[in-house]
Enzyme design. Structure first.
Site, PDB file in Angstrom:
ATOM      1  N   GLY A 140       0.823  -1.198   0.000  1.00 33.57           N
ATOM      2  CA  GLY A 140       0.000   0.000   0.000  1.00 33.57           C
ATOM      3  C   GLY A 140       0.855   1.244   0.000  1.00 33.57           C
ATOM      4  N   ASP A 177      -3.047  10.251  13.085  1.00 32.18           N
ATOM      5  CA  ASP A 177      -3.581   9.689  11.851  1.00 32.18           C
ATOM      6  C   ASP A 177      -4.288   8.359  12.094  1.00 32.18           C
ATOM      7  OD1 ASP A 177      -4.210   9.673   9.194  1.00 32.18           O
ATOM      8  OD2 ASP A 177      -2.256   8.945   8.513  1.00 32.18           O
TER       9      ASP A 177
END
Ligand SMILES: *[C@@H]1O[C@H](CO)[C@@H](O)[C@H](O)[C@H]1NC(C)=O
Ligand SMILES: *[C@@H]1O[C@H](CO)[C@@H](O)[C@H](O)[C@H]1NC(C)=O
Ligand SMILES: *[C@@H]1O[C@H](CO)[C@@H](O)[C@H](O)[C@H]1NC(C)=O
Ligand SMILES: *[C@@H]1O[C@H](CO)[C@@H](O)[C@H](O)[C@H]1NC(C)=O
Ligand SMILES: *[C@@H]1O[C@H](CO)[C@@H](O)[C@H](O)[C@H]1NC(C)=O
Ligand SMILES: *[C@@H]1O[C@H](CO)[C@@H](O)[C@H](O)[C@H]1NC(C)=O
Ligand SMILES: *[C@@H]1O[C@H](CO)[C@@H](O)[C@H](O)[C@H]1NC(C)=O
Length: 837
Positions: free
Chosen positions: A528, A646
């Protein structure tokens, strides 16, 4: 005529008798051909010709006469087979026992001893399995015996080892294969150098070390106890070093062999079942293989960390990387800066050990342990000491090591104590840990060291106080702020970092290792792409799977600072955080290495219709609680306060058992060390999960993480992304939609349909309420993570949530951000942008 008849019958009778009476001897007059045997007087062993396994070659050997499966224990011509049935074993003209092939004048094999005097020798097979060549005179001296030239088998009462007077070394050597008794690769022999030991060698390299004699057994054979069915005698004199295994009962049939596969095996014969029983064998486990943990490392098969190698006290892995991939063979080296010569050093005891290789050790049988310690302490080249015969009278003799410590291992409940020389600071560490038992002189050393330390501390305190007074005098302002205690904390912190790097807590990987593991960062290996860089799957040479985060260009800190940061973050360990295994720095490249988690991230399951049923209601609650605990740890329980900045579904990974693991924690810290609390110019995070004060004003705190958690919680129980489109809701976000429903008491409507009836409505509503409390507009209204964890795991009255932050607010800049949220809502990527304030 009658006379002739009578003579013929007598001759015939004599001839037949000669043929039928099996004998145990070979003489000048009586030789044996292929298909003939001689048998020992008690009919225990036979000697004759045989073909091993599926081979058709003929060999002369000795086997058990009464055991149906032919078990060969000795072979004469093991390296020179006879290809046909023409072999003859006889006494040759020199008096040697020799094996001839028809038509050839030179023997294929011979006892080959020089014989003086009568040469009509006699070869005799004994009930012990020993073939002896005797001189045919009144003294009947033994000229040669097969027990001096063993092949792969050791029989009871046979000696293994050295006779220094004759120069004979009795060694077991494996066959090449079951079909070929030729000399194979493995040998079992006594190495007399240093303190004598028995080894199994592969070629000339040690394969398994049976170890040194401890008085009752070999140091490497803990199962050999006094109740053993053998009476063993070990001889260690200037004339001889040997071992003999006797059996306590004569009827007991047993043999030990050196197998061609590198295993030392003992078999016993079960006369009822008529087969051999595997009685004992070695090497047994990986710790038995010679030098498995390299120099100065020792092997513990029951090590709780799964990696069996440990460095001896005062040593650290030679290569932390190799150590990490669980290759201990490189061993350990002394920790740098350690002085172990007359600087207050002492000894740390390592218990239950097979002591290291003693072939270079120094031995003094006249000393006891106490004297041994003094002797070792006095001689700076001495790195360790132990009792020589640990099992006689609680230990006699003194063994000292003066070089690398090789091939030590521990046993669960056997072995002896080894004392390792360490410097004063190491000594203090171990004393603190309670691993060290001080004794005599050392106790004095420690006490005086402690007194010295206290004096130093006092002096330092005094100094600090003076400094402070001087400072106060100089400045009227109260600017001098650090105290002696914070001084100490800081220095401890520094030391820890150093320590962890030295200890190899955080391995630094070679770039080449990582490139190889990830197939040169091939796109096939890419897992990713996040805001901080791409993630690749890798496989190390030992087969361990890893995830590699290749950090995007990162500016700010220097390499040293970066390393320190990584070391600190690697110390954060919690079962709900992804484990950081190490890092790799090369030039501009900076990479973080993590454990690989097979089930990918939470978003790939929760938001995927075909997979969402993998997580039932109970599991989702567990996941929520796990995430909450992970964040709580980051915020509060760890030594560093970490604000994740995050948190989102794609940053929560799932292990094989679907336990949540927060990833990317500490990224905010790595990327913005100076900005860890307060306001930042650079907004790092993902729209939709960002609290309004952070998204709009760049202001972040632990409460901005709480906001993100709230969003995550709502997503997990509803199975919907915050950024999905909700036609009924003017705010067009999950948070807004849930709020609308909550106000109208219809929150239950939004539950993930995948649960069916298998959920608790009360629990669901409780979760909705907690989620809403977390996303309240004002940071001060949001609960702390500790409160969230408490609310999740207890039945307690919950406050009413206030209006969440989900609508476009006053700030113009905020508009821009939230507008861009809508346009990029399908792309759940971390953004990092510089925002002018
Ligand atoms: C024995 O030797 C003779 C002559 O040297 C030869 O002719 C014969 O073939 C040999 N026999 C065998 C079995 O080797
Ligand atoms: C006998 O020993 C001598 C020297 O010790 C050696 O040269 C010879 O090859 C040996 N012979 C046999 C048949 O083993
Ligand atoms: C031993 O030697 C004697 C005399 O040399 C001889 O008579 C006898 O047969 C020999 N015995 C054997 C078994 O060879
Ligand atoms: C002995 O070891 C060598 C090198 O490892 C190998 O090539 C050979 O096949 C081995 N021999 C046997 C009989 O196993
Ligand atoms: C073992 O014990 C038996 C009987 O006590 C004795 O005859 C024998 O010599 C002993 N063997 C060894 C190797 O000590
Ligand atoms: C050595 O061990 C192997 C495997 O256990 C076995 O097949 C073989 O027969 C053994 N060799 C001997 C000489 O016993
Ligand atoms: C230390 O011990 C070793 C081995 O016993 C010895 O060779 C050496 O001379 C000793 N050194 C001193 C200074 O005693």
């Amino acid at each position: 005529m009658d006379h002739v008849k009578w003579l013929i019958s007598v001759l015939l009778l004599l001839f037949l008798t000669h043929l039928c009476i099996s004998t145990d001897t070979i003489t000048l007059d009586h030789f044996i051909k292929d298909n003939q045997v001689i048998v020992s007087s008690g009919k225990i062993f036979a000697l004759g010709f045989f073909s091993p396994g599926s081979s058709r070659n003929r060999y002369v050997g000795i086997w058990y006469h009464q055991i149906p499966e032919k078990t060969v224990v000795w072979v004469a011509n093991r390296e020179s087979p006879i290809k046909d049935n023409s072999g003859i074993l006889r006494i040759d003209s020199q008096g040697n026992l020799a094996l001839f092939q028809r038509n050839q004048t030179l023997p294929v094999w011979s006892t080959n001893v020089s014989i003086t005097g009568t040469r009509n020798s006699i070869a005799l097979i004994l009930d012990s399995g020993n073939l002896v060549l005797l001189q045919n005179d009144t003294r009947r001296a033994v000229l040669w015996e097969s027990f001096d030239y063993p092949t792969n088998s050791m029989l009871p009462f046979m000696k293994l080892g050295w006779s220094f007077r004759t120069g004979v070394d009795r060694v077991l050597t494996s066959w090449k294969s079951p079909d070929d008794p030729g000399i194979g690769n493995y040998s079992y022999r006594i190495n007399p150098s240093g303190f004598p030991q028995l080894y199994l060698y592969k070629g000339s390299a040690p394969w398994w070390r049976t170890g040194s004699w401890t008085g009752q057994r070999w140091s490497g054979v803990p199962e050999m106890t006094s109740s053993y069915i053998f009476n063993v005698s070990f001889v260690n004199t200037p004339d001889e070093v040997s071992i003999t295994y006797g059996v306590k009962k004569a009827s007991f049939i047993t043999r030990m062999i050196t197998n061609e596969t590198g295993i030392q095996q003992r078999f016993t014969w079960n006369n009822q079942a008529r087969h051999w029983i595997g009685f004992w064998s070695a090497p047994k486990d990986q710790c038995d293989f010679y030098g498995h943990c390299g120099p100065n490392g020792y092997c513990n098969p029951d090590h709780p960390d799964d990696f069996e190698c440990t460095c001896f006290p005062g040593f650290k892995p030679k290569s932390s990387e190799a150590w990490f991939i669980r290759d201990g063979a490189g061993g350990c080296v002394r920790k740098p800066g350690i002085s172990t010569c007359q600087k207050g050093e002492g000894f740390v005891k390592v218990p239950r050990l097979k002591v290291p290789d003693t072939s270079a050790a120094h031995i003094d049988m006249s000393m006891g342990l106490k004297q041994c310690e003094n002797e070792c302490l006095r001689n700076c080249s001495c790195v360790a000491y132990a009792s020589a015969y640990a099992e006689i009278n609680g230990g006699i003799g003194c063994l000292t090591w003066h070089g690398d410590l090789i091939d030590a291992r521990t046993y669960a409940d056997a072995g002896q104590d080894l004392y390792i020389r360490v410097d004063a600071s190491e000594l203090a560490r171990f004393t603190k840990k309670g691993l060290f038992r001080k004794k005599g002189v050392l106790a004095v050393t420690i006490v005086s060291a402690a007194v010295l330390f206290l004096i130093l501390v006092a002096l330092l305190r005094c100094l600090v106080r003076r400094l402070r007074r001087a400072e106060r005098r100089r400045k009227s302002k109260n600017a001098f702020s650090f105290t002696s205690s914070s001084l100490f904390e800081d220095s401890v912190g520094e030391k820890d970092i150093d320590e962890s790097r030295r200890n190899g807590d955080l391995p630094f990987f070679d770039f080449s290792t990582i490139a190889k593991a990830t197939n040169n960062f091939s796109s096939d290996n890419k897992l990713g792409q996040g805001g901080f860089g791409a993630v690749y799957k890798g496989v190390l040479i030992n087969g361990k799977e890893i995830a590699v985060k290749r950090l995007s260009k990162y500016s700010g800190q220097g390499v040293e600072e970066f390393k320190n940061e990584i070391v600190l973050i690697a110390k954060l360990q919690h079962r709900n955080l992804v484990k950081m295994l190490g890092c790799c720095i090369q030039g501009e490249e900076k990479m973080l290495i993590y454990e690989f988690l097979p089930n990918k991230s939470l978003d790939s399951i929760v938001f995927n219709e075909s997979k969402s049923s993998m997580l039932d209601w109970k599991k989702r609650i567990e996941i929520i609680c796990g995430i909450a605990r992970g964040i709580l740890y980051l915020h509060q329980d760890s030594r560093l306060r970490i604000i994740h900045r995050d948190l989102k579904a794609s940053n929560v990974l799932l292990d094989a058992a679907m336990n949540p693991k927060i990833s990317d924690f500490g990224m905010a810290r790595i990327f913005g060390r100076d900005e860890i609390e307060g306001d930042t110019k650079r907004v790092v995070g993902t729209y939709g999960y960002m609290s309004p004060e952070y998204a709009m004003h760049g202001h972040f705190s632990i409460k901005s993480d709480v906001y993100s958690f709230g969003v995550l919680l709502l997503e997990i129980i509803t199975g919907k992304k915050n950024s999905s489109y909700f036609p009924d809701s003017p705010s067009s976000s999950l948070v807004g939609y849930v709020w609308e429903l909550w106000k109208e008491d219809r929150a239950i409507e939004i539950i993930d349909s995948v649960f069916g009836d298998s959920y608790s409505a009360n629990e669901f509503l409780k979760c909705i309420q907690i989620g809403l409390l977390c996303v309240q507009e004002h940071a001060t209204d949001r609960p702390m993570m500790s409160t969230v964890v408490f609310m999740l795991s207890n039945e307690t009255a919950l406050p009413s949530p206030k209006q969440p932050a989900f609508t476009v607010k006053t700030s113009h800049k905020g508009d821009e951000i939230l507008n861009s949220e809508r346009t990029e809502s399908t792309n759940d990527v971390t953004l990092s942008m510089v925002q002018a304030r």
